[in-house]
Write a protein that holds these residues in place. Structure first.
Motif, PDB file in Angstrom:
ATOM      1  N   ASP A 557       0.087  -1.932  10.767  1.00 31.32           N
ATOM      2  CA  ASP A 557       1.003  -1.117   9.978  1.00 31.32           C
ATOM      3  C   ASP A 557       0.154  -0.209   9.095  1.00 31.32           C
ATOM      4  O   ASP A 557      -0.508  -0.652   8.175  1.00 31.32           O
ATOM      5  N   SER A 558       0.156   1.122   9.386  1.00 30.26           N
ATOM      6  CA  SER A 558      -0.729   2.038   8.665  1.00 30.26           C
ATOM      7  C   SER A 558      -0.120   2.538   7.364  1.00 30.26           C
ATOM      8  O   SER A 558      -0.774   3.242   6.623  1.00 30.26           O
ATOM      9  N   ALA A 559       1.111   2.237   7.069  1.00 25.60           N
ATOM     10  CA  ALA A 559       1.752   2.674   5.825  1.00 25.60           C
ATOM     11  C   ALA A 559       2.886   1.715   5.506  1.00 25.60           C
ATOM     12  O   ALA A 559       3.169   0.781   6.259  1.00 25.60           O
ATOM     13  N   ASP A 560       3.532   1.959   4.379  1.00 28.39           N
ATOM     14  CA  ASP A 560       4.617   1.062   3.969  1.00 28.39           C
ATOM     15  C   ASP A 560       5.910   1.452   4.678  1.00 28.39           C
ATOM     16  O   ASP A 560       6.944   1.677   4.063  1.00 28.39           O
ATOM     17  N   ARG A 628      -8.155   0.179   9.316  1.00 27.23           N
ATOM     18  CA  ARG A 628      -6.877   0.640   9.865  1.00 27.23           C
ATOM     19  C   ARG A 628      -5.739   0.533   8.846  1.00 27.23           C
ATOM     20  O   ARG A 628      -4.666   1.078   9.050  1.00 27.23           O
ATOM     21  N   LEU A 629      -5.986  -0.206   7.754  1.00 28.54           N
ATOM     22  CA  LEU A 629      -4.936  -0.430   6.755  1.00 28.54           C
ATOM     23  C   LEU A 629      -5.170   0.365   5.485  1.00 28.54           C
ATOM     24  O   LEU A 629      -4.557   0.106   4.453  1.00 28.54           O
ATOM     25  N   ALA A 630      -6.058   1.371   5.531  1.00 26.13           N
ATOM     26  CA  ALA A 630      -6.466   2.074   4.317  1.00 26.13           C
ATOM     27  C   ALA A 630      -5.298   2.776   3.623  1.00 26.13           C
ATOM     28  O   ALA A 630      -5.322   2.971   2.405  1.00 26.13           O
ATOM     29  N   ALA A 631      -4.274   3.179   4.384  1.00 27.17           N
ATOM     30  CA  ALA A 631      -3.175   3.941   3.785  1.00 27.17           C
ATOM     31  C   ALA A 631      -2.054   3.045   3.254  1.00 27.17           C
ATOM     32  O   ALA A 631      -1.070   3.541   2.702  1.00 27.17           O
ATOM     33  N   VAL A 632      -2.184   1.735   3.410  1.00 21.43           N
ATOM     34  CA  VAL A 632      -1.121   0.832   2.959  1.00 21.43           C
ATOM     35  C   VAL A 632      -1.135   0.755   1.433  1.00 21.43           C
ATOM     36  O   VAL A 632      -2.190   0.532   0.827  1.00 21.43           O
ATOM     37  N   PRO A 633       0.006   0.923   0.760  1.00 27.55           N
ATOM     38  CA  PRO A 633       0.042   0.857  -0.713  1.00 27.55           C
ATOM     39  C   PRO A 633      -0.424  -0.507  -1.220  1.00 27.55           C
ATOM     40  O   PRO A 633      -0.289  -1.541  -0.551  1.00 27.55           O
ATOM     41  N   ASP A 634      -0.973  -0.476  -2.430  1.00 24.75           N
ATOM     42  CA  ASP A 634      -1.512  -1.691  -3.039  1.00 24.75           C
ATOM     43  C   ASP A 634      -0.431  -2.757  -3.201  1.00 24.75           C
ATOM     44  O   ASP A 634       0.721  -2.474  -3.571  1.00 24.75           O
ATOM     45  N   ASN A 635      -0.813  -4.008  -2.875  1.00 29.21           N
ATOM     46  CA  ASN A 635       0.032  -5.178  -3.103  1.00 29.21           C
ATOM     47  C   ASN A 635       1.324  -5.124  -2.281  1.00 29.21           C
ATOM     48  O   ASN A 635       2.379  -5.542  -2.730  1.00 29.21           O
ATOM     49  N   SER A 637       2.905  -5.624   1.968  1.00 31.49           N
ATOM     50  CA  SER A 637       2.617  -6.341   3.206  1.00 31.49           C
ATOM     51  C   SER A 637       2.457  -5.361   4.365  1.00 31.49           C
ATOM     52  O   SER A 637       3.065  -4.295   4.392  1.00 31.49           O
ATOM     53  N   ALA A 638       1.610  -5.763   5.320  1.00 33.52           N
ATOM     54  CA  ALA A 638       1.402  -4.962   6.521  1.00 33.52           C
ATOM     55  C   ALA A 638       1.481  -5.885   7.727  1.00 33.52           C
ATOM     56  O   ALA A 638       1.273  -7.092   7.630  1.00 33.52           O
ATOM     57  N   THR A 639       1.795  -5.299   8.874  1.00 37.89           N
ATOM     58  CA  THR A 639       1.933  -6.059  10.109  1.00 37.89           C
ATOM     59  C   THR A 639       0.668  -5.913  10.944  1.00 37.89           C
ATOM     60  O   THR A 639       0.187  -4.801  11.167  1.00 37.89           O
ATOM     61  N   ILE A 640       0.135  -7.075  11.403  1.00 34.67           N
ATOM     62  CA  ILE A 640      -0.989  -7.069  12.332  1.00 34.67           C
ATOM     63  C   ILE A 640      -0.569  -7.871  13.556  1.00 34.67           C
ATOM     64  O   ILE A 640      -0.089  -8.991  13.442  1.00 34.67           O
ATOM     65  N   CYS A 641      -0.728  -7.261  14.751  1.00 32.57           N
ATOM     66  CA  CYS A 641      -0.337  -7.922  15.992  1.00 32.57           C
ATOM     67  C   CYS A 641      -1.546  -8.077  16.894  1.00 32.57           C
ATOM     68  O   CYS A 641      -2.446  -7.230  16.915  1.00 32.57           O
ATOM     69  N   GLN A 652       2.382 -11.083  23.041  1.00 26.87           N
ATOM     70  CA  GLN A 652       2.013 -10.435  21.789  1.00 26.87           C
ATOM     71  C   GLN A 652       2.593 -11.256  20.637  1.00 26.87           C
ATOM     72  O   GLN A 652       3.689 -11.806  20.733  1.00 26.87           O
ATOM     73  N   SER A 653       1.818 -11.324  19.525  1.00 27.90           N
ATOM     74  CA  SER A 653       2.302 -12.016  18.338  1.00 27.90           C
ATOM     75  C   SER A 653       1.956 -11.178  17.116  1.00 27.90           C
ATOM     76  O   SER A 653       0.849 -10.649  17.016  1.00 27.90           O
ATOM     77  N   CYS A 654       2.921 -11.054  16.192  1.00 26.12           N
ATOM     78  CA  CYS A 654       2.717 -10.228  15.005  1.00 26.12           C
ATOM     79  C   CYS A 654       2.799 -11.093  13.748  1.00 26.12           C
ATOM     80  O   CYS A 654       3.623 -12.020  13.662  1.00 26.12           O
ATOM     81  N   MET A 655       1.937 -10.776  12.735  1.00 24.85           N
ATOM     82  CA  MET A 655       1.860 -11.536  11.492  1.00 24.85           C
ATOM     83  C   MET A 655       1.832 -10.581  10.320  1.00 24.85           C
ATOM     84  O   MET A 655       1.405  -9.427  10.459  1.00 24.85           O
ATOM     85  N   LEU A 656       2.274 -11.057   9.163  1.00 25.02           N
ATOM     86  CA  LEU A 656       2.231 -10.268   7.942  1.00 25.02           C
ATOM     87  C   LEU A 656       1.006 -10.663   7.120  1.00 25.02           C
ATOM     88  O   LEU A 656       0.657 -11.840   7.025  1.00 25.02           O
ATOM     89  N   VAL A 657       0.344  -9.652   6.538  1.00 24.17           N
ATOM     90  CA  VAL A 657      -0.751  -9.902   5.603  1.00 24.17           C
ATOM     91  C   VAL A 657      -0.461  -9.122   4.328  1.00 24.17           C
ATOM     92  O   VAL A 657       0.202  -8.088   4.357  1.00 24.17           O
ATOM     93  N   LEU A 658      -0.935  -9.643   3.193  1.00 24.95           N
ATOM     94  CA  LEU A 658      -0.807  -8.945   1.920  1.00 24.95           C
ATOM     95  C   LEU A 658      -2.038  -8.051   1.743  1.00 24.95           C
ATOM     96  O   LEU A 658      -3.168  -8.511   1.871  1.00 24.95           O
TER      97      LEU A 658
END
Length: 665
Positions: A557-560, A628-635, A637-641, A652-658
């Motif tokens: 997930d490259s953005a919110d 790849r997550l540089a554009a995600v706003p601080d604090n 969650s982003a999706t990584i699959c 395929q499996s997707c997970m959330l990271v903070l």
């Protein structure tokens, strides 16, 4: 050429080095009694627009272009050679009022100004203090002009996103430097794997270019090339003719990588025997002094006065200044008008009875000058028509001969004759039958040829894949994919989406660490999954992790905004070497297969290999994912699959990271 994987200069060039060649001599360097210095002959090429020097490592001369840059944007700089060892740098002004830049963002309307006869300079109008300006640094804000006329801005925080206005970088952020924060990003790798090219990226377009390294030393007696193994320039001696700058000797030749003066004096003979010819080393055969005494071999009397005028090479340049072109009777024939040439020989200027008709023979009585007739002849002649041959005189006029044949026996040309003679126009283009089912050409012996096309076209994926002939019976065909069906557990891509049994494997995964700090991040990340075959949902079957092929990060997930997810391809499907970038690029973010941990019904996929810039290996670690997550706003969650294959089935499996952009995790 390999570049630093983090922040690299846009233009990279190999260091130049020259190996030892044949030399004229050598001497020990004063500061190093072991190193040998080779001596050169005189390197002066008598060209003011080159900088001549001796390369003591090779004993060969260099002739580099003279730099005439006067650092003035309102002049055009060049070197003007006016002769051997003569010339100077010229700096003509641009047009008055031409746009320019004085380098100061606190001036506006910069233009070239000055008065006639003086050098123009770039002048702009100063903005008042406090006026808005741009200091060219994307990591400053609120740029304004201060009292001294300088553009000053407020520095941005380190790590803040920015734009360095270059399409050759990504993920631009503000970083520290001695002069304050500057905008820098990860540079696009333009390396082509060739040490003998300059790897460059155009900031305006983002396009890579790899021009060859310029090893030319300006010396025609060296063969200049680049060593592909080291990227160093190599000089080899060549043979052949050259010029050492002394114009009074010819047959200069190359020896040991330098131009050696020839021993053959330049022949300055101007073909006039009455001139004294001399040669000047810097100007060559530039002196040809006339001497009348050298015309003494010609008669000198009342009708002959010979002097050196150097107009007639056949007479050595000697000219008779008396009796030249004087009309008078000198041959005893009254049917002619006579004159004496410069040697007092008779020249018939005009035959009085000539009627200008080549088909008549004209006669005259020599004693009286009376015309006695114009008799028809049968001589060859020309009717003025280039399309006839064998024209002859008949009854006092020129009669046309036979038509000229222009047939060149080539079926691919149109033959014709015009005032200019025969012409043969290529008519191959007329063989185009406008059909995509034939390859058209022209055979000079038989004419147009239309060869049927025998290729095939393929369309569709999986069970829908179809292949048909491009043409059948001269009719173009269309490739129509098959109709997709519902995906079932049969090892076939039934729904034609490029995936096989994609719903067969159920993956329940967790990622560690579950928090990513983009400014202070470790190097390893792992994903632990429980895999089941749910082809029969009522009786799921556990799948051992040992049956899973290598997995890779497939989406981040490259953005919110979930709609902005970045889909990454399977690294194994990417070409290696890349057709543009060669081997020097990262092929993807892939699991370290050797570090995989299989325990009972669980499997842990580990991403812990650092990037090595080699597409022949599959690697990637937490820094690669974090980039790849540089554009995600601080604090947030982003999706990584992750994606992979269990046997022949895709999953395929997707997970959330903070995601945190600052502070410790």
């Amino acid at each position: 050429m390999k570049a630093d994987p983090a922040f690299r200069n846009l233009f990279l060039a190999p260091a130049f080095a020259v190996p030892v060649l044949f030399a004229c001599g050598f001497a020990l360097a004063a500061d190093n009694p072991i190193a040998l210095e080779l001596t050169c002959p005189s390197c002066d090429d008598l060209n003011i627009c080159t900088v001549d020097s001796c390369d003591t490592s090779t004993g060969t001369c260099r002739h580099d272009p003279l730099n005439c840059d006067d650092q003035n944007p309102c002049t055009q700089d060049s070197c003007l050679s006016t002769g051997p060892n003569s010339g100077f740098c010229v700096h003509p002004n641009l047009s008055s009022g031409s746009a320019c830049s004085d380098g100061n963002p606190c001036t506006q309307g910069d233009s070239c100004q000055g008065s006639a006869g003086t050098t123009f300079h770039c002048v702009g109008t100063s903005q008042p203090p406090g006026g808005s300006c741009d200091d060219g640094n994307a990591c400053t804000t609120s740029d304004t002009c201060d009292l001294s006329g300088a553009c000053v801005g407020t520095p941005s925080s380190l790590g803040a996103p920015c734009d360095d206005q270059s399409l050759c970088t990504t993920n631009d952020i503000c970083v520290g430097s001695a002069g304050g924060p500057i905008c820098a990003g990860a540079l696009k790798d333009c390396g082509d794997g060739n040490l003998c090219t300059l790897d460059r990226c155009d900031p305006a377009t983002g396009q890579c270019a790899n021009p060859p390294v310029d090893c030319n030393d300006g010396n025609v007696c060296t063969g200049d090339s680049c060593d592909a193994a080291t990227g160093q320039c190599v000089r080899t001696s060549v043979t052949g003719s050259c010029s050492d700058g002394d114009l009074c000797f010819t047959s200069d030749f190359c020896s040991g990588g330098n131009c050696v003066s020839g021993s053959v004096p330049l022949n300055c003979n101007d073909a006039y025997s009455c001139t004294r010819d001399t040669c000047l080393p810097s100007f060559g055969c530039s002196q040809h002094i006339r001497d009348d005494s050298l015309c003494g071999g010609f008669p000198h009397d009342g009708c002959n006065d010979w002097f050196c005028q150097a107009f007639s090479p056949s007479n050595g340049g000697c000219t008779n200044r008396i009796g030249r072109d004087i009309l008078h009777e000198c041959d005893g024939n009254h049917c002619t008008l006579d004159a004496c040439d410069i040697f007092s020989h008779c020249v018939i200027v005009q035959f009085f009875c000539a009627d200008g008709n080549p088909c008549t023979d004209d006669t005259c009585e020599p004693d009286t000058g009376t015309c006695t007739g114009h008799v028809n002849n049968t001589s060859p002649c020309s009717d003025g028509n280039a399309c006839t041959a064998g024209d002859v005189c008949s009854n006092g006029t020129c009669q046309s001969g036979t038509p000229l044949s222009c047939d060149d026996a080539n079926a691919c040309t149109a033959d014709s004759c015009s005032a200019g003679g025969c012409a043969h126009t290529d008519i191959t283009s007329s063989c185009n039958d406008q059909s995509v089912c034939t390859t058209d050409s022209c055979d000079p012996a038989s004419g147009c040829v239309h060869q049927p096309v025998t290729s095939q076209i393929t369309c569709g994926l999986g069970a829908c894949r179809r292949t048909v002939d491009t043409c059948v019976g001269g009719v173009p065909q269309q490739c129509v994919p098959g109709t997709p069906t519902a995906e079932v557990c049969n090892g076939v891509d039934d729904d034609c989406d490029g995936l096989t049994d994609e719903n067969r494997v159920q993956a329940d995964c967790a990622i560690s660490p579950s928090t990513f700090n983009l400014n202070s991040q470790g190097g390893s990340v792992s994903m632990t999954c429980k895999l089941q075959d749910v082809c029969d949902p009522a009786n799921p079957v556990p799948i051992s992790g040992s049956t899973v092929s290598q997995v890779y990060v497939s989406r981040v997930d490259s953005a919110d905004n979930p709609g902005d997810d970045v889909t990454l391809p399977d690294p194994s499907t990417l070409p290696c070497p890349d057709p543009v970038l060669g081997f020097l690029y990262e092929r993807g973010i892939s699991e370290n297969l050797e570090a995989r941990d299989v325990s009972n019904a669980n499997v842990t996929f580990k991403f812990n290999l650092p990037s090595d810039g080699d597409c022949a290996t599959l690697d990637g670690n937490r820094q690669d994912i974090a980039a790849r997550l540089a554009a995600v706003p601080d604090n947030t969650s982003a999706t990584i699959c992750i994606s992979g294959k269990a046997g022949a089935a895709d999953f395929q499996s997707c997970m959330l990271v903070l995601v945190k952009n600052k502070g410790l995790r």
